[in-house]
Structures are given as structure tokens and as C-alpha cells.
Scaffold this motif. Structure first.
Motif, PDB file in Angstrom:
ATOM      1  N   GLY A 128       0.823  -1.194   0.000  1.00 19.23           N
ATOM      2  CA  GLY A 128       0.000   0.000   0.000  1.00 19.23           C
ATOM      3  C   GLY A 128       0.863   1.252   0.000  1.00 19.23           C
ATOM      4  N   THR A 129       0.228   2.371   0.208  1.00 18.28           N
ATOM      5  CA  THR A 129       0.925   3.653   0.217  1.00 18.28           C
ATOM      6  C   THR A 129       1.528   3.910   1.587  1.00 18.28           C
ATOM      7  OG1 THR A 129      -0.658   4.489  -1.400  1.00 18.28           O
ATOM      8  CG2 THR A 129       0.664   6.115  -0.239  1.00 18.28           C
ATOM      9  N   LEU A 130       2.697   4.531   1.613  1.00 16.99           N
ATOM     10  CA  LEU A 130       3.314   4.920   2.871  1.00 16.99           C
ATOM     11  C   LEU A 130       2.310   5.744   3.675  1.00 16.99           C
ATOM     12  CD1 LEU A 130       5.958   5.012   4.556  1.00 16.99           C
ATOM     13  CD2 LEU A 130       6.506   7.127   3.348  1.00 16.99           C
ATOM     14  N   PRO A 131       1.921   5.280   4.887  1.00 18.92           N
ATOM     15  CA  PRO A 131       0.828   5.941   5.625  1.00 18.92           C
ATOM     16  C   PRO A 131       1.123   7.405   5.920  1.00 18.92           C
ATOM     17  CG  PRO A 131       1.358   3.809   6.602  1.00 18.92           C
ATOM     18  CD  PRO A 131       2.438   4.107   5.604  1.00 18.92           C
ATOM     19  N   GLU A 132       0.210   8.274   5.486  1.00 18.77           N
ATOM     20  CA  GLU A 132       0.388   9.699   5.708  1.00 18.77           C
ATOM     21  C   GLU A 132       0.144  10.077   7.158  1.00 18.77           C
ATOM     22  OE1 GLU A 132      -1.103  13.928   3.713  1.00 18.77           O
ATOM     23  OE2 GLU A 132      -1.539  11.989   2.771  1.00 18.77           O
ATOM     24  N   PHE A 133      -0.675   9.262   7.871  1.00 24.49           N
ATOM     25  CA  PHE A 133      -0.993   9.627   9.256  1.00 24.49           C
ATOM     26  C   PHE A 133       0.207   9.523  10.188  1.00 24.49           C
ATOM     27  CE2 PHE A 133      -2.423   5.095   8.949  1.00 24.49           C
ATOM     28  CZ  PHE A 133      -1.547   4.535   9.868  1.00 24.49           C
ATOM     29  N   ILE A 134       1.291   8.886   9.726  1.00 22.66           N
ATOM     30  CA  ILE A 134       2.492   8.830  10.560  1.00 22.66           C
ATOM     31  C   ILE A 134       2.984  10.242  10.866  1.00 22.66           C
ATOM     32  CG2 ILE A 134       4.929   8.122  10.569  1.00 22.66           C
ATOM     33  CD1 ILE A 134       4.137   5.620   9.093  1.00 22.66           C
ATOM     34  N   ALA A 135       2.668  11.184   9.999  1.00 22.38           N
ATOM     35  CA  ALA A 135       3.081  12.573  10.232  1.00 22.38           C
ATOM     36  C   ALA A 135       2.475  13.139  11.513  1.00 22.38           C
ATOM     37  CB  ALA A 135       2.693  13.440   9.044  1.00 22.38           C
ATOM     38  N   ASN A 136       1.421  12.510  12.029  1.00 24.80           N
ATOM     39  CA  ASN A 136       0.798  12.984  13.270  1.00 24.80           C
ATOM     40  C   ASN A 136       1.502  12.446  14.511  1.00 24.80           C
ATOM     41  OD1 ASN A 136      -1.213  14.344  11.790  1.00 24.80           O
ATOM     42  ND2 ASN A 136      -2.441  12.470  11.640  1.00 24.80           N
ATOM     43  N   PHE A 137       2.457  11.536  14.318  1.00 29.64           N
ATOM     44  CA  PHE A 137       3.194  10.982  15.459  1.00 29.64           C
ATOM     45  C   PHE A 137       4.358  11.929  15.785  1.00 29.64           C
ATOM     46  CE2 PHE A 137       2.029   6.422  13.861  1.00 29.64           C
ATOM     47  CZ  PHE A 137       0.688   6.676  14.152  1.00 29.64           C
ATOM     48  N   THR A 138       4.025  13.075  16.249  1.00 32.53           N
ATOM     49  CA  THR A 138       5.037  14.132  16.403  1.00 32.53           C
ATOM     50  C   THR A 138       6.020  13.869  17.532  1.00 32.53           C
ATOM     51  OG1 THR A 138       3.456  15.395  17.736  1.00 32.53           O
ATOM     52  CG2 THR A 138       3.575  15.898  15.381  1.00 32.53           C
ATOM     53  N   ASN A 139       5.771  12.839  18.353  1.00 30.95           N
ATOM     54  CA  ASN A 139       6.727  12.472  19.403  1.00 30.95           C
ATOM     55  C   ASN A 139       7.802  11.519  18.905  1.00 30.95           C
ATOM     56  OD1 ASN A 139       5.478  13.954  21.529  1.00 30.95           O
ATOM     57  ND2 ASN A 139       3.903  12.370  21.700  1.00 30.95           N
ATOM     58  N   LEU A 140       7.710  11.090  17.644  1.00 27.38           N
ATOM     59  CA  LEU A 140       8.663  10.116  17.117  1.00 27.38           C
ATOM     60  C   LEU A 140      10.084  10.653  17.166  1.00 27.38           C
ATOM     61  CD1 LEU A 140       6.986   8.533  13.955  1.00 27.38           C
ATOM     62  CD2 LEU A 140       7.759   7.316  15.986  1.00 27.38           C
ATOM     63  N   LYS A 187       6.828  -3.631   0.756  1.00 27.21           N
ATOM     64  CA  LYS A 187       6.218  -3.438  -0.552  1.00 27.21           C
ATOM     65  C   LYS A 187       5.430  -2.132  -0.600  1.00 27.21           C
ATOM     66  CE  LYS A 187       5.807  -8.340  -1.763  1.00 27.21           C
ATOM     67  NZ  LYS A 187       4.881  -9.404  -2.224  1.00 27.21           N
ATOM     68  N   LEU A 188       5.870  -1.174   0.167  1.00 28.25           N
ATOM     69  CA  LEU A 188       5.150   0.089   0.233  1.00 28.25           C
ATOM     70  C   LEU A 188       5.444   0.962  -0.979  1.00 28.25           C
ATOM     71  CD1 LEU A 188       5.553   0.942   4.027  1.00 28.25           C
ATOM     72  CD2 LEU A 188       3.441   0.314   2.850  1.00 28.25           C
ATOM     73  N   GLN A 189       4.492   1.824  -1.282  1.00 24.24           N
ATOM     74  CA  GLN A 189       4.615   2.750  -2.393  1.00 24.24           C
ATOM     75  C   GLN A 189       4.853   4.159  -1.862  1.00 24.24           C
ATOM     76  OE1 GLN A 189       4.092   1.914  -5.768  1.00 24.24           O
ATOM     77  NE2 GLN A 189       3.822  -0.255  -5.276  1.00 24.24           N
ATOM     78  N   GLY A 190       5.598   4.943  -2.653  1.00 22.59           N
ATOM     79  CA  GLY A 190       5.736   6.346  -2.334  1.00 22.59           C
ATOM     80  C   GLY A 190       4.534   7.123  -2.838  1.00 22.59           C
ATOM     81  N   PRO A 191       4.561   8.438  -2.802  1.00 22.30           N
ATOM     82  CA  PRO A 191       5.696   9.267  -2.390  1.00 22.30           C
ATOM     83  C   PRO A 191       5.770   9.453  -0.879  1.00 22.30           C
ATOM     84  CG  PRO A 191       3.895  10.652  -3.093  1.00 22.30           C
ATOM     85  CD  PRO A 191       3.442   9.245  -3.316  1.00 22.30           C
ATOM     86  N   ILE A 192       6.884  10.031  -0.443  1.00 19.29           N
ATOM     87  CA  ILE A 192       7.014  10.405   0.963  1.00 19.29           C
ATOM     88  C   ILE A 192       6.165  11.649   1.193  1.00 19.29           C
ATOM     89  CG2 ILE A 192       8.610  11.068   2.786  1.00 19.29           C
ATOM     90  CD1 ILE A 192      10.842   9.738   1.138  1.00 19.29           C
ATOM     91  N   PRO A 193       5.191  11.588   2.111  1.00 18.70           N
ATOM     92  CA  PRO A 193       4.312  12.750   2.315  1.00 18.70           C
ATOM     93  C   PRO A 193       5.093  13.982   2.767  1.00 18.70           C
ATOM     94  CG  PRO A 193       3.386  10.779   3.347  1.00 18.70           C
ATOM     95  CD  PRO A 193       4.793  10.445   2.942  1.00 18.70           C
ATOM     96  N   ASN A 194       4.746  15.119   2.224  1.00 17.58           N
ATOM     97  CA  ASN A 194       5.415  16.357   2.605  1.00 17.58           C
ATOM     98  C   ASN A 194       5.172  16.728   4.060  1.00 17.58           C
ATOM     99  OD1 ASN A 194       6.572  16.737   0.105  1.00 17.58           O
ATOM    100  ND2 ASN A 194       4.956  18.095  -0.649  1.00 17.58           N
ATOM    101  N   ASN A 195       4.015  16.259   4.608  1.00 16.01           N
ATOM    102  CA  ASN A 195       3.745  16.625   6.008  1.00 16.01           C
ATOM    103  C   ASN A 195       4.571  15.818   7.008  1.00 16.01           C
ATOM    104  OD1 ASN A 195       2.440  14.182   5.750  1.00 16.01           O
ATOM    105  ND2 ASN A 195       0.433  14.910   6.451  1.00 16.01           N
TER     106      ASN A 195
END
Length: 622
Positions: free
Chosen positions: A177-189, A198-206
Motif C-alpha cells: 500500500g501507500t506509505l501511511p500519511e498519518f504517521i506525520a501525526n506521530f510528532t513524538n517520534l 512493498k510500500l509505495q511512495g511518495p514520501i508525504p510532505n507533512n
């Protein structure tokens, strides 16, 4: 005469004495130790039962938070940690580590009843199937590692509830699938590693929202259209690896400020244009930009003796190397570029390098065979002086190459592991069974990322390429554990093996195996490329580097193969002497019986013939 104590004081002393006697006779009960919350205990027992980790009756009979550790070893680990509240007398399970068990194939539903988990490490098992949506129940997770498994399906949207995550490792699975965009909400990472799937890009800008990152490793994203726009001014970032992410375009003129960056890998993308913007990373410890389309001059400021620099396979990159300081050696790999190295290496070496770039390659000393003992000393196969395995013991460092002018070959190595150091040459004293030349397999050259071998000056024609392997790094005690090496093999830019696992191919650790491939040489150069593909073990249970490894290489015309080293003939199975004697007696007895039977039959035939003749001559005698 001394005065008597006042009556009230005397009464108080008598009362205290009586109280002490009473306390001595009837002591208070000791404070009760906290016990595991019943719901947590039931959930853990159900999980361990499903996974076969009961260890007899231990799980059922002992309080989990008092035991805490099951089966600790180098290869496997099953343990928990707890947080106890003295006021309630209860403990909640907050950490669960179950790693290195290849018999674990499913995620039990009871796992998601451990709702107080802060850390969950299920790495290096054999878990299959999709990640259950019930992962949302573990909303307090800060560490979630499920790398090195066989999980598939897509990354569930329910995981978006894990906003408290600080460390997420999800590499080496079959998640698509697509690289999960919601990871951008894990701001404590602070630590994010996503590759080898087997993930697809693109890398989300957020992803620029991940302002607390210290380690970011993304890789092996299919598709393109990624850019570097998501990189922000991450003050704490020390490791940035974006290998094979489908990133295209040119470097921005002004890159974000990354003051603590120690490692930068932009390899195997489609970046182009000048590389001057990377000068802002001069202080980084390691810089890898191979496999792109950068052009223009290589800034001399980027070449430092203290820093590994990989600019290989940027065919339009030119310029020249600075003069080497006295007694120092550049840690640089520039094979596959147009960089002028004439001031730093001799003309013969330069001729071979030009051959690799397919220019100025007028090599006169053509050869028809080649052998090298990868990582080992020169060796000659017994009774065959023409079968020489040449020395390959040059140390190449984190990046580098060695040109063997006399024997017309080049070895090139690129290390790309920011988290561990592993030697480029490995060896063992263990006996390698089943072959006549075990010493050949007792050494090997390995890499954290890429290995290339080039043979220069081969005559045109058909050749057999033979590669020799034995797994001598992963320890034998892990034979049934999680240690797994996985890499790809290309010959003449054609992939011949994907996810090649030496021990699986050979049937065990420390066992030899060979693979062969037929090629046609047209331009006098043979190219062999072994490279890590983002898969295989990286942590068992601590960091380790398991990239490509090879023991030896042979190249020879298929019409006149030399089976070297030939497999040893199997030893004859010892026979019991008594059995031999019994068999011999049986054979003799059988022959004697046949002889007797033949004599009886012959006598019977003669007798019947004689009776028949008598009957004819004297019919009245019957």
C-alpha cells in the motif's frame, strides 16, 4: 535516699512496657506485595499459551509481574515489565518483549487486552497475516517494533490512534500500500524505520511535522514522485537514510538546517544536477549519494580523509580528486563517474577503471578464466596450477575499492549501515563439511550494503560464473533462531537471485553452497553485484549488519569446465563384517542349492528318457 518518680510518669512507663510486650506477642502482618492485575494476567497467559511459551506450569502458576522474564538468551527473549501501585496493591503490564521465536505465526487477539502497554517488541519472529485493527486498543504505546516478520496486507488506519509513539520499526515484512500519511501525526517520534517492504511512495510532505526525529530511515519505496521537500530543520536528527525512495529532481539550493547530522544516505534515487548544496553537510560523518545522476564538479571540500564518501555510479559527475595528504588515504568510492583520478593512482589502475566506464578500454592481455578467494589469501587447488584463487585481503573501509592490475580485476565495497560497524573481511576456524577445499569457505568478504567484483579483459564469448557461499558469521547457536541473511545478486546488470539466503540454500549454517550462471561477454568486462535489499536480520537482539557475503568466485568457459572445488565424494557406508560373512554364506548356499536342483532335474530327465526308450522296446514290461 533518691526521690521516687512521679506517679503519672511511672504509670506511663508501665503502659509502654505492656504495649511492647503485646506487640512482641502479636506482630503486625508484613505489607502485602502488589500482584498483577487479573485482566492483564489472564491476557498474558492466553497469549503465551497460544504461542507455546507456557514453560510447563510456570505461566499459569506464577504471578507474571513477580516473574517478569521467561527464556532469556542471545537468540530469544520473552519478558515483561510492570508498573505497580502501592496504594491499590496492583501491577499493570507495561512492556512486552517476545523476539526470536520462528514458531510464532499469528498475533493472538488477547494481546490487545494489555491496554496499559507502553512498549511492544515482536521483532524477529515469523508472524504472518495483516496487522489487526485492534492495535488501536494499545493507545499508550511509545515503542512499537514488529520488524523482521512475514506480516502482509496494508497498514491499518486504526494505527493512527497511536499518537504517543516515539519509536516505530516496521521493516522487513510484506506490508503493501501507500506509505501511511498519518504517521506525520506521530510528532513524538524520535526513531522511524520503514524499509524492505512493498510500500509505495511518495514520501508525504507533512512528514516535516516530525520535529523530534533523531533517526529516520526510509527505503525500498516503489514508485516515484518523492522529493526532499519534507525535510525540515530537525535540530536533533543524526541519521537520515533515504535509500531507494524514488526521489527525483535537483537538490534545493538551500537545504534545511540539520546541525547534528552524522549520516546521510541518498543512494539509488534519481537525483540530478550539482551536488554543491550538500556542502552544508561537510561535517556529517558519512555521505552516500551513489546511483544517482548528479553532474558537474565534485567539490574538493567534500573529500575528507576522516569521512567515508560514496559518489559512485553518477556517470556525469566529473572534476578531479585533491592531492592526498602525506600518509593519508581517501575513504572514497568514485567508480562509475567521470572523475579524473590520474593524480592519485597509477596509469595501469586508471586503465582498468576506464574499462569499467566503457571508455579507453583497449586491453591487450585478454584472459579466458578467473578465480578469487574473496576475503582470503591466494590458494591453488591441489594438482591444478591453472586453478589459482587470487588473494583478496585488501581492507576497503566503509567505502573503497582495490584494483588488482596484475590479475585484471577490481573489488568495490560500499558500507551503508549507520547503526553498527561490521568488518569487510570475516573468517572462521570451523570445519566446512562436504568439500575437498574447506579453506576456501573459511574466509569471506562481506558488506553492510554493496559489493561489486569486476573482471576486466575477458575474451569475447560464453562463460560460466560460479559463486561460492557459506554462512560463517551468524552463530551456530542460532541455527534454529532468527538470524537470517538476505541479499540480491546481479550479474551483468541482470538479477539472478532475490532474497538469497545462504544458510537456507545450503541447508544450514556453516555449510557450503554454490550457484552458477551463464553469461556472454561482449565488451571484455564482467560485473558481479551483490547488495543488501532491506531485508534480513538487523537485530538479534542487538544491532547487527547482515548484508551480502561471498566466499569465492570463479569464471571459466563452459566448454572446458574445471569442477573446482569439486564436491567430496561421499564416504562409503561402513559395513558390518558379520553381515558381509552372512551374505557370502548365503550366496554360496544359494549356488549350491541351484547346483543340487539342476542335478536332480537332469537325473529325472535322464531317468524318464530311459524309461520311455524301454517302454518302446519292451511294451509288455509295463
Amino acid at each position: 535516699m533518691a526521690p521516687s518518680p512521679p506517679a503519672p510518669l511511672l504509670l506511663l512507663l508501665l503502659a509502654l512496657t505492656g504495649l511492647a510486650v503485646a506487640v512482641a506477642q502479636f506482630p503486625f502482618p508484613p505489607p502485602q506485595q502488589p500482584t498483577t492485575n487479573a485482566s492483564d494476567a489472564d491476557a498474558l497467559r492466553a497469549v503465551f499459551r497460544r504461542w507455546g511459551l507456557e514453560n510447563g506450569t510456570t505461566v499459569a502458576s506464577e504471578d507474571p509481574c513477580r516473574k517478569r522474564v521467561w527464556f532469556p538468551s542471545f537468540a530469544t527473549n520473552a519478558s515483561i515489565d510492570c508498573s505497580c501501585d502501592g496504594s491499590t496493591g496492583q501491577c499493570r503490564i507495561t512492556h512486552l518483549n517476545v523476539t526470536g521465536y520462528l514458531n510464532l505465526t499469528e498475533i493472538p487477539p488477547a494481546l490487545f487486552n494489555l491496554t496499559e502497554l507502553v512498549s511492544l517488541d515482536l521483532s524477529s519472529n515469523n508472524l504472518t497475516g495483516p496487522i489487526p485493527p485492534e492495535i488501536a486498543n494499545l493507545s499508550k504505546l511509545e515503542t512499537w517494533h514488529f520488524n523482521n516478520n512475514q506480516l502482509d496486507g496494508s497498514f491499518p488506519n486504526e494505527a493512527s490512534h497511536l499518537t504517543g509513539l516515539q519509536s516505530l520499526w516496521m521493516f522487513d515484512n510484506y506490508i503493501e500500500g501507500t506509505l501511511p500519511e498519518f504517521i506525520a501525526n506521530f510528532t513524538n517520534l524520535t526513531d522511524l524505520r520503514i524499509y524492505g517492504m512493498k510500500l509505495q511512495g511518495p514520501i508525504p510532505n507533512n512528514f516535516s511535522n516530525l520535529i523530534n526525529l533523531e533517526t529516520l530511515m526510509l527505503g525500498d519505496l516503489d514508485g516515484g514522485n518523492s522529493t526532499l521537500e519534507f525535510i525540515a530543520s530537525w535540530a536533533n536528527l543524526s541519521t537520515l537514510s533515504l535509500r531507494k525512495c524514488g526521489i527525483s529532481g535537483q537538490l534545493p539550493n538551500v537545504l534545511p538546517n540539520l546541525p547534528n547530522l552524522k549520516y546521510l544516505d541518498l543512494g539509488s534515487n534519481n537525483l540530478s544536477g550539482p551536488i554543491e548544496p550538500l556542502l552544508s553537510y561537510r561535517s556529517s560523518g558519512q555521505l552516500y549519494i551513489s546511483g544517482n545522476n548528479f553532474s558537474g564538479n565534485l567539490p574538493s571540500e567534500m573529500v575528507q580523509s576522516s569521512r567515508p564518501l560514496d559518489v559512485s555510479y553518477n556517470p556525469f559527475l566529473n572534476g578531479s580528486l585533491p592531492n592526498n595528504p602525506a600518509g593519508q588515504k581517501w575513504s572514497i568510492n568514485y567508480i562509475g563517474t567521470s572523475i579524473d583520478a590520474s593524480r592519485t593512482i597509477n596509469s595501469e589502475n586508471l586503465t582498468l577503471l576506464n574499462c569499467l566506464n566503457m571508455k579507453e578500454c583497449n586491453y591487450n592481455n585478454l584472459i579466458t578464466s578467473f578465480s578469487v578467494n574473496c576475503g582470503g589469501k591466494q590458494m591453488t587447488y591441489p594438482d591444478s596450477s591453472s586453478n589459482m584463487f587470487y588473494d583478496d585481503t585488501s581492507e576497503l573501509g566503509a567505502v573503497g575499492f582495490h584494483v588488482n592490475t596484475d590479475r585484471q580485476w577490481v573489488v568495490s565495497q560500499v558500507g551503508s549501515d549507520p547503526l553498527s560497524d561490521s568488518p569487510g573481511i570475516v573468517n572462521t576456524t570451523q570445519v566446512i563439511p562436504g568439500i575437498d577445499m574447506p579453506e576456501l569457505y573459511q574466509t569471506a568478504r562481506t558488506s553492510r550494503s554493496d559489493l561489486w567484483y569486476y573482471v576486466v579483459g575477458l575474451s569475447k564469448g560464453r562463460y560460466t560464473v560460479q559463486l561460492f557461499f557459506a554462512e560463517i558469521v551468524i552463530q551456530r547457536e542460532l541455527n534454529n533462531g532468527p538470524g537470517r541473511r538476505s541479499f540480491n545478486i546481479d550479474i551483468q546488470d541482470q538479477n539472478i537471485r532475490t532474497d538469497f539466503d545462504i544458510s537456507k540454500e545450503a541447508g544450514g549454517l556453516g555449510r557450503p553452497t554454490n550457484i552458477t550462471h551463464e553469461v556472454t561477454i561482449e565488451n571484455s568486462v564482467l560485473k558481479i553485484h551483490l547488495y543488501w535489499n532491506g531485508r534480513g536480520t538487523r537485530r538479534i537482539p542487538y544491532e547487527g549488519a547482515y548484508g551480502p557475503l561471498v566466499s569465492a568466485i570463479r569464471v571459466f568457459p563452459p566448454e572446458n569446465p574445471i569442477n573446482s572445488p569439486p564436491p567430496a565424494q561421499p564416504e562409503p557406508v561402513p559395513q558390518d563384517n558379520n553381515n558381509k560373512d552372512n551374505k557370502r554364506r548365503g550366496v554360496v548356499a544359494g549356488i549350491a542349492a541351484l547346483c543340487i536342483a539342476a542335478a536332480v532335474i537332469s537325473s529325472s530327465v535322464v531317468y524318464l528318457w530311459w524309461k520311455w526308450v524301454s517302454l518302446v522296446k519292451h511294451p509288455n514290461s509295463w
